[in-house]
Motif scaffolding. Structure first.
Motif, short mmCIF file in Angstrom:
data_model
loop_
_atom_site.label_atom_id
_atom_site.label_comp_id
_atom_site.label_asym_id
_atom_site.label_seq_id
_atom_site.Cartn_x
_atom_site.Cartn_y
_atom_site.Cartn_z
N ALA A 81 0.81 -1.22 0.00
CA ALA A 81 0.00 0.00 0.00
C ALA A 81 0.85 1.27 0.00
N LEU A 82 2.04 1.22 0.59
CA LEU A 82 2.77 2.45 0.87
C LEU A 82 3.11 3.26 -0.38
N LEU A 83 3.77 2.65 -1.35
CA LEU A 83 4.20 3.41 -2.53
C LEU A 83 3.04 3.79 -3.43
N ASP A 84 2.07 2.89 -3.57
CA ASP A 84 0.94 3.17 -4.45
C ASP A 84 -0.03 4.18 -3.84
N LEU A 85 -0.34 4.00 -2.57
CA LEU A 85 -1.41 4.75 -1.93
C LEU A 85 -0.92 5.69 -0.84
N GLY A 86 -0.03 5.20 0.01
CA GLY A 86 0.41 5.98 1.16
C GLY A 86 1.15 7.25 0.80
N VAL A 87 1.76 7.27 -0.37
CA VAL A 87 2.48 8.47 -0.78
C VAL A 87 1.55 9.68 -0.85
N TYR A 88 0.26 9.46 -1.06
CA TYR A 88 -0.68 10.60 -1.14
C TYR A 88 -0.99 11.22 0.21
N PRO A 89 -1.41 10.45 1.23
CA PRO A 89 -1.57 11.06 2.55
C PRO A 89 -0.28 11.72 3.05
N ILE A 90 0.85 11.08 2.78
CA ILE A 90 2.13 11.66 3.19
C ILE A 90 2.35 13.00 2.49
N THR A 91 2.04 13.06 1.21
CA THR A 91 2.19 14.31 0.45
C THR A 91 1.26 15.38 0.99
N ILE A 92 0.03 15.03 1.30
CA ILE A 92 -0.91 16.02 1.83
C ILE A 92 -0.40 16.58 3.15
N ALA A 93 0.10 15.71 4.03
CA ALA A 93 0.67 16.19 5.29
C ALA A 93 1.84 17.12 5.02
N HIS A 94 2.66 16.77 4.04
CA HIS A 94 3.84 17.58 3.72
C HIS A 94 3.44 18.93 3.15
N VAL A 95 2.40 18.98 2.34
CA VAL A 95 1.94 20.25 1.77
C VAL A 95 1.59 21.25 2.87
N PHE A 96 0.92 20.76 3.92
CA PHE A 96 0.39 21.68 4.93
C PHE A 96 1.25 21.80 6.18
N LEU A 97 2.17 20.85 6.40
CA LEU A 97 2.99 20.91 7.61
C LEU A 97 4.49 20.80 7.32
N GLY A 98 4.85 20.42 6.11
CA GLY A 98 6.25 20.25 5.80
C GLY A 98 6.79 18.93 6.32
N ALA A 99 8.11 18.81 6.37
CA ALA A 99 8.74 17.57 6.81
C ALA A 99 8.59 17.41 8.32
N PRO A 100 8.26 16.21 8.79
CA PRO A 100 8.09 15.99 10.23
C PRO A 100 9.43 15.89 10.94
N ASP A 101 9.39 16.10 12.25
CA ASP A 101 10.58 15.93 13.08
C ASP A 101 10.67 14.52 13.65
N GLN A 102 9.55 13.81 13.64
CA GLN A 102 9.55 12.43 14.10
C GLN A 102 8.57 11.62 13.28
N VAL A 103 8.94 10.37 12.97
CA VAL A 103 8.09 9.48 12.19
C VAL A 103 7.92 8.16 12.94
N THR A 104 6.66 7.74 13.09
CA THR A 104 6.36 6.45 13.70
C THR A 104 5.41 5.70 12.77
N ALA A 105 5.68 4.43 12.50
CA ALA A 105 4.84 3.67 11.58
C ALA A 105 4.66 2.23 12.05
N TRP A 106 3.53 1.66 11.68
CA TRP A 106 3.21 0.26 11.95
C TRP A 106 2.45 -0.27 10.75
N ALA A 107 2.61 -1.56 10.44
CA ALA A 107 1.86 -2.14 9.33
C ALA A 107 1.64 -3.63 9.57
N HIS A 108 0.57 -4.11 8.99
CA HIS A 108 0.35 -5.55 8.88
C HIS A 108 0.79 -5.95 7.49
N LEU A 109 1.63 -6.99 7.41
CA LEU A 109 2.19 -7.41 6.13
C LEU A 109 1.47 -8.63 5.57
#
Length: 326
Positions: free
Chosen positions: A176-204
């Motif tokens: 999901a990440l490259l196909d789909l997740g790049v869009y929510p990440i981009t939206i966050a980046h548009v309005f907040l810029g690069a984060p200072d901390q990143v935390t992630a979890w996924a089911h594979l």
């Protein structure tokens, strides 16, 4: 180029290439000149369907066409790096589909090659060129909702995808990440810029790609972005940007919206619509053409630094969730 149409070459013949060509026809100063594929049959069939004058049986032959100004790279993820290299080596401007490549290192290499060649290069992140996103961004920058405190964004599709589907193939950059997740990440980046901390979890999946992923961005300002992507259920594909004085709700699909609603404290909600014909690819194409005519080596809407920043975030998230490609 200021006195004639910009002449496009299309590299690949899949669904995205089809949508892009249809939207190019909405631009009066764009001309689709040629298509290239690794298969002569595929290139000729695509050219016939879309009334394209020239069809090439290799990427190199397309890139060598002197009547092509810019090439749109629309291969699957794993082809982006090699295809863009071929085009840049031939001195052709490139608009390369997202995700730019599979990782930051190869993306940085493409940027370096473009700079050495002195040619234009841009990631085809159409969200950053979308009129509603740009209007919402400007409102936020002007203080319409105060200081941004929270961004929520999602992109989930229902699936299920069979085991042989590219979305489940590690070798093809599946998940999901490259196909789909790049869009929510981009939206966050548009309005907040690069984060200072990143935390992630996924089911594979059994194949080792992410099928349901949650991401939290933390900012030293105190802001938070909560983002999800997945291929196990159809989510709203919406986004909201909340600030100290109000909120913006971006209408689905948030990666290519035609409207949003501005909520200000003590005021009636304002719906702001920017409807458009076609699918919405024409806006990134128009930005490429503007840059080429202006002699710009990169776009201020999708600059190289932002593309590399997003690719770095994707690398970080993959490391946390345990996904590798190849």
């Amino acid at each position: 180029m200021t006195e004639r149409p910009v002449r496009w070459g299309i590299l690949s013949t899949g669904g995205i290439a089809t949508s892009f060509v249809k939207d190019l026809r909405l631009l009066p100063d764009a001309e689709v000149t040629a298509v290239g594929s690794r298969s002569a049959e595929a290139a000729e069939a695509f050219a016939a369907r879309h009334d394209i004058p020239r069809a090439y049986a290799s990427w190199a032959d397309l890139a060598a066409d002197p009547d092509v100004d810019v090439i749109y790279v629309a291969t699957p993820h794993t082809g982006h790096y090699a295809a863009a290299q071929v085009c840049l080596a031939a001195g052709k401007a490139v608009l390369c589909e997202k995700p730019f490549t599979l990782d930051r290192a190869t993306s940085a290499d493409l940027v370096e090659q473009a700079r050495k060649q002195g040619v234009f290069l841009m990631e085809a992140m159409w969200t950053r060129c979308n009129p509603s996103i740009l209007r919402a961004r400007d409102l936020v920058a002007d203080g319409a909702i105060g200081e941004v405190t929270t961004v929520h964004a999602d992109f989930g599709v229902a699936g299920p995808f069979p085991p042989e589907h590219r979305m489940r193939a590690r070798a093809l950059g599946g998940g999901a990440l490259l196909d789909l997740g790049v869009y929510p990440i981009t939206i966050a980046h548009v309005f907040l810029g690069a984060p200072d901390q990143v935390t992630a979890w996924a089911h594979l999946t059994d194949e080792g790609v992410d099928e349901n992923t949650g991401i939290v961005f933390g900012y030293d300002s105190g802001a938070v972005a909560a983002l999800t992507c997945g291929m196990v259920g159809a989510t709203p594909i919406g986004a909201s940007i909340t600030g100290t004085l109000g909120r913006i709700e971006i209408a689905p699909p948030a990666f290519v919206p035609s409207s949003f609603t501005l909520h200000r404290h003590g005021a009636e909600p304002e719906v702001m619509s920017t409807p458009f014909p076609g699918t919405g690819y024409q806006y990134e194409a128009a930005e490429v053409q503007r840059c080429l005519r202006a002699g710009e080596a990169e776009s201020p809407l999708v600059p190289h630094a932002v593309t590399l920043e997003i690719m770095g975030l994707l690398d970080d998230i993959r490391a946390q969730i345990g996904v590798t490609y190849g």
